[in-house]
Scaffold this motif. Structure first.
Motif, PDB file in Angstrom:
ATOM      1  N   VAL A  34      21.457  48.405 -18.208  1.00 37.91           N
ATOM      2  CA  VAL A  34      22.902  48.256 -18.228  1.00 37.91           C
ATOM      3  C   VAL A  34      23.451  49.177 -19.301  1.00 37.91           C
ATOM      4  O   VAL A  34      22.736  49.561 -20.207  1.00 37.91           O
ATOM      5  CB  VAL A  34      23.337  46.798 -18.546  1.00 37.91           C
ATOM      6  CG1 VAL A  34      22.948  45.880 -17.429  1.00 37.91           C
ATOM      7  CG2 VAL A  34      22.774  46.331 -19.861  1.00 37.91           C
ATOM      8  N   ALA A  35      24.693  49.536 -19.161  1.00 37.70           N
ATOM      9  CA  ALA A  35      25.410  50.300 -20.180  1.00 37.70           C
ATOM     10  C   ALA A  35      24.883  51.719 -20.314  1.00 37.70           C
ATOM     11  O   ALA A  35      23.819  52.044 -19.825  1.00 37.70           O
ATOM     12  CB  ALA A  35      25.331  49.605 -21.531  1.00 37.70           C
ATOM     13  N   ASP A  39      26.205  52.470 -26.262  1.00 37.80           N
ATOM     14  CA  ASP A  39      27.460  51.718 -26.137  1.00 37.80           C
ATOM     15  C   ASP A  39      27.424  50.494 -27.057  1.00 37.80           C
ATOM     16  O   ASP A  39      26.426  49.792 -27.108  1.00 37.80           O
ATOM     17  CB  ASP A  39      27.676  51.236 -24.695  1.00 37.80           C
ATOM     18  CG  ASP A  39      28.221  52.334 -23.782  1.00 37.80           C
ATOM     19  OD1 ASP A  39      28.480  53.445 -24.273  1.00 37.80           O
ATOM     20  OD2 ASP A  39      28.389  52.070 -22.578  1.00 37.80           O
ATOM     21  N   VAL A  41      29.325  46.816 -28.119  1.00 35.47           N
ATOM     22  CA  VAL A  41      30.315  45.786 -27.799  1.00 35.47           C
ATOM     23  C   VAL A  41      30.808  45.169 -29.108  1.00 35.47           C
ATOM     24  O   VAL A  41      29.999  44.798 -29.962  1.00 35.47           O
ATOM     25  CB  VAL A  41      29.704  44.689 -26.900  1.00 35.47           C
ATOM     26  CG1 VAL A  41      30.676  43.522 -26.737  1.00 35.47           C
ATOM     27  CG2 VAL A  41      29.322  45.257 -25.546  1.00 35.47           C
ATOM     28  N   ALA A  52      39.871  40.746 -23.705  1.00 35.09           N
ATOM     29  CA  ALA A  52      38.515  41.089 -23.253  1.00 35.09           C
ATOM     30  C   ALA A  52      37.737  41.738 -24.408  1.00 35.09           C
ATOM     31  O   ALA A  52      38.339  42.317 -25.312  1.00 35.09           O
ATOM     32  CB  ALA A  52      38.595  42.054 -22.073  1.00 35.09           C
ATOM     33  N   VAL A  55      34.624  47.674 -25.751  1.00 31.31           N
ATOM     34  CA  VAL A  55      33.436  48.512 -25.537  1.00 31.31           C
ATOM     35  C   VAL A  55      33.682  49.873 -26.181  1.00 31.31           C
ATOM     36  O   VAL A  55      34.630  50.575 -25.834  1.00 31.31           O
ATOM     37  CB  VAL A  55      33.118  48.703 -24.036  1.00 31.31           C
ATOM     38  CG1 VAL A  55      31.864  49.565 -23.877  1.00 31.31           C
ATOM     39  CG2 VAL A  55      32.929  47.358 -23.348  1.00 31.31           C
ATOM     40  N   LYS A 112      43.985  47.930 -22.730  1.00 28.47           N
ATOM     41  CA  LYS A 112      42.849  47.725 -21.822  1.00 28.47           C
ATOM     42  C   LYS A 112      41.809  48.838 -21.870  1.00 28.47           C
ATOM     43  O   LYS A 112      40.682  48.642 -21.436  1.00 28.47           O
ATOM     44  CB  LYS A 112      43.365  47.531 -20.397  1.00 28.47           C
ATOM     45  CG  LYS A 112      44.085  46.196 -20.290  1.00 28.47           C
ATOM     46  CD  LYS A 112      44.240  45.726 -18.882  1.00 28.47           C
ATOM     47  CE  LYS A 112      44.532  44.223 -18.892  1.00 28.47           C
ATOM     48  NZ  LYS A 112      44.988  43.755 -17.585  1.00 28.47           N
ATOM     49  N   LEU A 113      42.180  50.000 -22.390  1.00 25.87           N
ATOM     50  CA  LEU A 113      41.180  51.070 -22.487  1.00 25.87           C
ATOM     51  C   LEU A 113      40.102  50.694 -23.502  1.00 25.87           C
ATOM     52  O   LEU A 113      38.948  51.106 -23.378  1.00 25.87           O
ATOM     53  CB  LEU A 113      41.837  52.395 -22.874  1.00 25.87           C
ATOM     54  CG  LEU A 113      42.688  53.066 -21.793  1.00 25.87           C
ATOM     55  CD1 LEU A 113      43.263  54.372 -22.295  1.00 25.87           C
ATOM     56  CD2 LEU A 113      41.886  53.304 -20.518  1.00 25.87           C
ATOM     57  N   HIS A 115      39.868  47.185 -24.730  1.00 24.93           N
ATOM     58  CA  HIS A 115      39.470  45.823 -24.344  1.00 24.93           C
ATOM     59  C   HIS A 115      39.078  45.841 -22.871  1.00 24.93           C
ATOM     60  O   HIS A 115      39.775  45.314 -22.014  1.00 24.93           O
ATOM     61  CB  HIS A 115      40.625  44.845 -24.614  1.00 24.93           C
ATOM     62  CG  HIS A 115      40.901  44.651 -26.063  1.00 24.93           C
ATOM     63  ND1 HIS A 115      40.221  43.734 -26.839  1.00 24.93           N
ATOM     64  CD2 HIS A 115      41.769  45.262 -26.909  1.00 24.93           C
ATOM     65  CE1 HIS A 115      40.664  43.781 -28.089  1.00 24.93           C
ATOM     66  NE2 HIS A 115      41.610  44.706 -28.163  1.00 24.93           N
ATOM     67  N   SER A 116      37.929  46.466 -22.585  1.00 26.80           N
ATOM     68  CA  SER A 116      37.544  46.742 -21.196  1.00 26.80           C
ATOM     69  C   SER A 116      36.270  46.011 -20.773  1.00 26.80           C
ATOM     70  O   SER A 116      35.780  46.201 -19.658  1.00 26.80           O
ATOM     71  CB  SER A 116      37.318  48.248 -21.025  1.00 26.80           C
ATOM     72  OG  SER A 116      36.228  48.657 -21.840  1.00 26.80           O
ATOM     73  N   GLY A 117      35.708  45.174 -21.646  1.00 26.94           N
ATOM     74  CA  GLY A 117      34.403  44.561 -21.385  1.00 26.94           C
ATOM     75  C   GLY A 117      34.458  43.394 -20.416  1.00 26.94           C
ATOM     76  O   GLY A 117      35.488  42.739 -20.257  1.00 26.94           O
ATOM     77  N   ALA A 118      33.307  43.132 -19.758  1.00 29.11           N
ATOM     78  CA  ALA A 118      33.169  41.957 -18.899  1.00 29.11           C
ATOM     79  C   ALA A 118      33.160  40.708 -19.782  1.00 29.11           C
ATOM     80  O   ALA A 118      32.863  40.795 -20.972  1.00 29.11           O
ATOM     81  CB  ALA A 118      31.875  42.062 -18.099  1.00 29.11           C
ATOM     82  N   PRO A 119      33.481  39.531 -19.220  1.00 28.61           N
ATOM     83  CA  PRO A 119      33.528  38.309 -20.027  1.00 28.61           C
ATOM     84  C   PRO A 119      32.182  37.963 -20.679  1.00 28.61           C
ATOM     85  O   PRO A 119      31.130  38.301 -20.143  1.00 28.61           O
ATOM     86  CB  PRO A 119      33.918  37.216 -19.013  1.00 28.61           C
ATOM     87  CG  PRO A 119      34.483  37.936 -17.844  1.00 28.61           C
ATOM     88  CD  PRO A 119      33.861  39.293 -17.823  1.00 28.61           C
ATOM     89  N   LEU A 121      30.449  38.929 -23.337  1.00 32.09           N
ATOM     90  CA  LEU A 121      29.478  39.863 -23.905  1.00 32.09           C
ATOM     91  C   LEU A 121      29.357  39.615 -25.400  1.00 32.09           C
ATOM     92  O   LEU A 121      30.355  39.562 -26.102  1.00 32.09           O
ATOM     93  CB  LEU A 121      29.935  41.314 -23.696  1.00 32.09           C
ATOM     94  CG  LEU A 121      30.008  41.858 -22.280  1.00 32.09           C
ATOM     95  CD1 LEU A 121      30.637  43.244 -22.302  1.00 32.09           C
ATOM     96  CD2 LEU A 121      28.623  41.917 -21.650  1.00 32.09           C
ATOM     97  N   HIS A 126      23.865  48.677 -27.278  1.00 28.73           N
ATOM     98  CA  HIS A 126      23.019  48.709 -26.089  1.00 28.73           C
ATOM     99  C   HIS A 126      22.188  49.973 -26.039  1.00 28.73           C
ATOM    100  O   HIS A 126      22.689  51.056 -26.314  1.00 28.73           O
ATOM    101  CB  HIS A 126      23.873  48.614 -24.827  1.00 28.73           C
ATOM    102  CG  HIS A 126      24.446  47.248 -24.623  1.00 28.73           C
ATOM    103  ND1 HIS A 126      23.874  46.321 -23.800  1.00 28.73           N
ATOM    104  CD2 HIS A 126      25.514  46.649 -25.193  1.00 28.73           C
ATOM    105  CE1 HIS A 126      24.593  45.195 -23.854  1.00 28.73           C
ATOM    106  NE2 HIS A 126      25.581  45.374 -24.701  1.00 28.73           N
TER     107      HIS A 126
END
Lengths: 137, 183
Positions: A34-35, A39, A41, A52, A55, A112-113, A115-119, A121, A126
């Motif tokens: 992944v990632a 990267d 988080v 969010a 990343v 959002k650019l 705060h773009s991570g999936a819930p 994390l 990574h």
């Protein structure tokens, strides 16, 4: 008694143990990476406060800046989660805000650019398909 | 002139062409692949950023290849001018590089480790390593491979941002014999 020989043999086994450890885990991890490598988080407070996770892509920034810009001039500690980054300080021009201020890079209005991570994390760095990051083999 | 001779010749030419094609595809073609932002398991596919952000492959495929990490040889990318990252934000910040290799010999039967200051100080500041991670005295820091794998010493960066620890030979690059031959 031939201790020299014993030492060499044990040392060789240690080297092989390290190599095996890495190859074994490399095989376990291959294919389901992944990632992108490097990267980070950042999610100490963001999700708790309704945003969010953030990343941060090293690959993208290191094309434009040397490590020393962030890790020396801007004093980012080289340890994921070690910096007490808050939104208020970013808006005041600290941390990401030293550049994301509408002059060097786009400003903090583009929530959002970053705060773009999936819930859900956790904060961490990574690795890639070979490694999940330091100490996580 | 007989037909079987011709057939054999055509067959050989065809075989040769096909194998050359296969060879060029295997060596010249760039086979690197990167996950796109939307499918990297990290970004939220429903977030508008998933399409606004640049996918790594778009930028990284232009840079000199490597087998691991970002699949980019960052040392070469910097030296050959593929990337021109800024060194400072503030023009008055002092910049230092150092061209000095350190030979690290506590490697048991693995080849010795050559630590190049130049490749590092082209990216990093002295204070990123000294004195917190490494002492400024050759041999004074108790570095070992288990700690490196735990993310200490060289493993602070290698395995995180710089090329990963699976690349044994890039660090363990000096055979014991070659080191003995040098004065």
């Amino acid at each position: 008694m031939n201790t020299g020989f014993r030492f060499r043999r044990d040392a060789g086994m240690r080297a092989r143990a390290i190599a095996l450890m890495i190859m074994g885990l490399g095989m376990l991890l291959s294919g389901n990476g992944v990632a992108e490598y490097g990267d980070v988080v950042l999610n100490k407070r963001a999700e708790r406060e309704g945003m969010a996770p953030v990343v941060f892509p090293h690959w993208f920034h290191r094309i434009r800046f040397r490590c020393k810009v962030c890790h020396s001039e801007l004093a980012f500690e080289m340890r994921a989660g070690a910096n007490q980054v808050t939104m208020a300080e970013i808006v005041q021009g600290k941390f990401c805000g030293a550049c994301h201020n509408g002059t060097i890079a786009w400003s903090t209005e583009n929530c959002k650019l970053c705060h773009s991570g999936a819930p859900n994390l956790p904060s961490r760095i990574h690795g890639s398909h070979e490694t999940l990051g330091p100490g996580r083999w | 002139m007989n037909t079987t001779g011709w057939a054999g010749r055509i067959w050989r030419v065809a075989l040769f062409t096909v194998s050359m094609l296969v060879l060029t595809a295997a060596s010249g073609g760039d086979t690197r692949k990167w996950k796109s932002i939307a499918e990297d398991g990290l970004h939220d596919g429903d977030n508008p950023a998933a399409t606004a952000l640049q996918s790594p492959g778009e930028a990284l495929k232009m840079l000199p290849p490597d087998g691991a990490g970002n699949q980019v040889n960052w040392v070469k990318a910097l030296r050959d001018g593929y990337v021109k990252p800024r060194t400072t934000l503030n023009e008055t910040t002092p910049v230092q590089t150092l061209d000095a290799d350190i030979l690290m010999k506590r490697t048991v039967e693995m080849p010795y480790v050559r630590f190049p200051h130049l490749a590092h100080t082209e990216w990093l500041e002295c204070s990123n390593c000294h004195e917190k991670i490494f002492k400024s005295k050759a041999g004074a820091t108790p570095v070992n491979m288990f700690q490196i794998l735990q993310g200490e010493y060289c493993g602070r960066c290698h395995g995180a941002v710089a090329f990963p620890l699976t690349e044994c030979n890039r660090c363990h690059s000096v055979p014991h014999k070659a080191a003995k031959e040098k004065p």
